[in-house]
Design an enzyme around this catalytic site. Structure first.
Site, PDB file in Angstrom:
ATOM      1  N   THR A  50       0.817  -1.215   0.000  1.00 54.48           N
ATOM      2  CA  THR A  50       0.000   0.000   0.000  1.00 54.48           C
ATOM      3  C   THR A  50       0.855   1.272   0.000  1.00 54.48           C
ATOM      4  O   THR A  50       2.008   1.231   0.414  1.00 54.48           O
ATOM      5  CB  THR A  50      -0.840  -0.092   1.288  1.00 54.48           C
ATOM      6  OG1 THR A  50      -1.629  -1.274   1.210  1.00 54.48           O
ATOM      7  CG2 THR A  50      -1.701   1.102   1.540  1.00 54.48           C
ATOM      8  N   ARG A 109     -13.584  -8.788  -0.737  1.00 57.55           N
ATOM      9  CA  ARG A 109     -12.800  -8.576   0.489  1.00 57.55           C
ATOM     10  C   ARG A 109     -12.556  -7.074   0.690  1.00 57.55           C
ATOM     11  O   ARG A 109     -12.284  -6.341  -0.249  1.00 57.55           O
ATOM     12  CB  ARG A 109     -11.467  -9.298   0.361  1.00 57.55           C
ATOM     13  CG  ARG A 109     -10.558  -9.151   1.580  1.00 57.55           C
ATOM     14  CD  ARG A 109      -9.256  -8.525   1.208  1.00 57.55           C
ATOM     15  NE  ARG A 109      -8.337  -8.420   2.337  1.00 57.55           N
ATOM     16  CZ  ARG A 109      -7.335  -7.570   2.362  1.00 57.55           C
ATOM     17  NH1 ARG A 109      -7.116  -6.762   1.348  1.00 57.55           N
ATOM     18  NH2 ARG A 109      -6.548  -7.505   3.410  1.00 57.55           N
ATOM     19  N   VAL A 110     -12.692  -6.615   1.921  1.00 56.89           N
ATOM     20  CA  VAL A 110     -12.506  -5.196   2.210  1.00 56.89           C
ATOM     21  C   VAL A 110     -11.154  -5.001   2.882  1.00 56.89           C
ATOM     22  O   VAL A 110     -10.817  -5.690   3.843  1.00 56.89           O
ATOM     23  CB  VAL A 110     -13.653  -4.678   3.102  1.00 56.89           C
ATOM     24  CG1 VAL A 110     -13.373  -3.256   3.566  1.00 56.89           C
ATOM     25  CG2 VAL A 110     -14.977  -4.738   2.351  1.00 56.89           C
ATOM     26  N   ASP A 145      -8.042  -2.839   4.855  1.00 60.69           N
ATOM     27  CA  ASP A 145      -7.981  -1.923   6.016  1.00 60.69           C
ATOM     28  C   ASP A 145      -7.913  -0.456   5.585  1.00 60.69           C
ATOM     29  O   ASP A 145      -8.239   0.444   6.358  1.00 60.69           O
ATOM     30  CB  ASP A 145      -6.720  -2.211   6.835  1.00 60.69           C
ATOM     31  CG  ASP A 145      -5.463  -1.964   6.001  1.00 60.69           C
ATOM     32  OD1 ASP A 145      -5.214  -2.741   5.062  1.00 60.69           O
ATOM     33  OD2 ASP A 145      -4.757  -0.962   6.240  1.00 60.69           O
ATOM     34  N   THR A 156       0.256   0.173   6.293  1.00 58.15           N
ATOM     35  CA  THR A 156       0.537  -0.744   5.187  1.00 58.15           C
ATOM     36  C   THR A 156       0.804  -2.118   5.791  1.00 58.15           C
ATOM     37  O   THR A 156       1.295  -2.216   6.910  1.00 58.15           O
ATOM     38  CB  THR A 156       1.760  -0.279   4.373  1.00 58.15           C
ATOM     39  OG1 THR A 156       2.225  -1.371   3.575  1.00 58.15           O
ATOM     40  CG2 THR A 156       2.925   0.187   5.239  1.00 58.15           C
ATOM     41  N   GLY A 157       0.467  -3.167   5.036  1.00 57.43           N
ATOM     42  CA  GLY A 157       0.704  -4.516   5.556  1.00 57.43           C
ATOM     43  C   GLY A 157      -0.548  -5.351   5.424  1.00 57.43           C
ATOM     44  O   GLY A 157      -1.431  -5.044   4.615  1.00 57.43           O
ATOM     45  N   GLY A 210      -3.983  -6.368   5.846  1.00 59.58           N
ATOM     46  CA  GLY A 210      -5.143  -5.570   6.227  1.00 59.58           C
ATOM     47  C   GLY A 210      -5.939  -6.149   7.378  1.00 59.58           C
ATOM     48  O   GLY A 210      -6.383  -5.432   8.274  1.00 59.58           O
TER      49      GLY A 210
END
Ligand code: GLY
Length: 289
Positions: free
Chosen positions: A163, A191-192, A194, A212-213, A215
């Protein structure tokens, strides 16, 4: 909430290009460094000439979305069904106002839609509703697919870049946080991430953050909102980040974040081996490479 500052503030801009499981390969290092430096410098010019934190954070994020080496906008990771779905969020720390875009397809700059939504009564939109408003408002559409991402998808390989995001502090002491992502890659449609949540992107009058990472883990930990609450409760930006990342490491979470405080103090931390970030303080540019 603390009182607003009346003195002129030295603007600061911090950006990130994602947390990663490894350092970029030697042949990519120069490209990442050059791009991060160019992007933080171009977007900082907005702050240097008296522009707002929102304008600078959005501009930096648009530049990151436009460059195909990052996982946002053009060059985003592909989902399990072969589609790219984009998510982004903007938070105005002064107005304490969040807006988000979930899983929109083909929009050139999802962050531009998040910015436009920040002043509306419906501030988070998903999928076709988001695309339809973007069309109505004349925002640009463009294919986000790149050869590299199609090859990754064909080989069912995991993409490396994460991200993107930016946090800006302007000369009036206002903070804005912006984040944009193509997601995790190979996720189920629907899928949602973060990113368009307060776990992945948050700002108040004292601090702004972009994450970032992975979610799901960022949401489990309520990362950005948690660090911001700790700063509101009296910790410094550095202390709040250190405490939160100590806890995250114990949980074996995989994520990182950038944070920028109203006093100009900043922090970039990750539980992963590496995170790409750059900061412009008005006097110098520092890059994590
Ligand atoms: N942090 C991006 C995602 O997991 O979707």
């Amino acid at each position: 909430m603390a009182k607003k500052m009346s003195r002129k503030v030295q603007p600061v801009l911090i950006i990130h290009g994602g947390a990663r499981a490894s350092f970029p390969k030697a042949q990519m290092e120069g490209l990442f460094r050059d791009q991060m430096e160019a992007i933080v410098t171009e977007a900082y010019a907005i702050l240097g000439s008296g522009g707002s934190a929102i304008e600078a954070a959005v501009k930096a994020t648009e530049l990151l979305e436009d460059h195909p080496i990052f996982n946002a906008g053009r060059g985003s990771k592909i989902q399990a069904d072969g589609k790219i779905r984009l998510s982004a969020a903007l938070m105005d720390g002064e107005k304490l106002r969040f807006s988000g875009v979930f899983n929109v397809q083909g929009l050139k700059n999802p962050i531009a839609l998040a910015q436009r939504l920040n002043n509306e009564s419906s501030r988070s939109l998903s999928d076709r509703g988001a695309a339809s408003k973007a069309r109505e408002w004349g925002l640009k559409f463009r294919s986000p697919y790149t050869k590299g991402r199609l090859e990754e998808y064909r080989l069912e390989k995991k993409g490396k870049t994460g991200t993107v995001g930016a946090v800006a502090l302007d000369s009036k002491g206002r903070i804005a946080a912006a984040t944009s992502t193509g997601g995790r890659g190979m996720e189920w449609p629907g899928r949602v991430s973060d990113t368009p949540t307060v776990a992945g992107n948050y700002a108040n009058e004292l601090v702004g953050l972009s994450a970032t990472g992975i979610g799901e883990q960022i949401v489990d930990f309520a990362l950005c909102a948690k660090v911001a609450t700790r700063v509101e409760d009296g910790l410094s930006v550095k202390e709040a980040m250190q405490k939160s990342f100590r806890e995250a490491r114990k949980q074996k979470f995989h994520f990182g974040a950038i944070a920028l405080g109203r006093d100009g103090s900043f922090s970039a931390m990750t539980t992963t081996p590496f995170m790409l970030w750059a900061v412009h303080t008005g006097k110098a540019v520092k890059i994590s490479l």
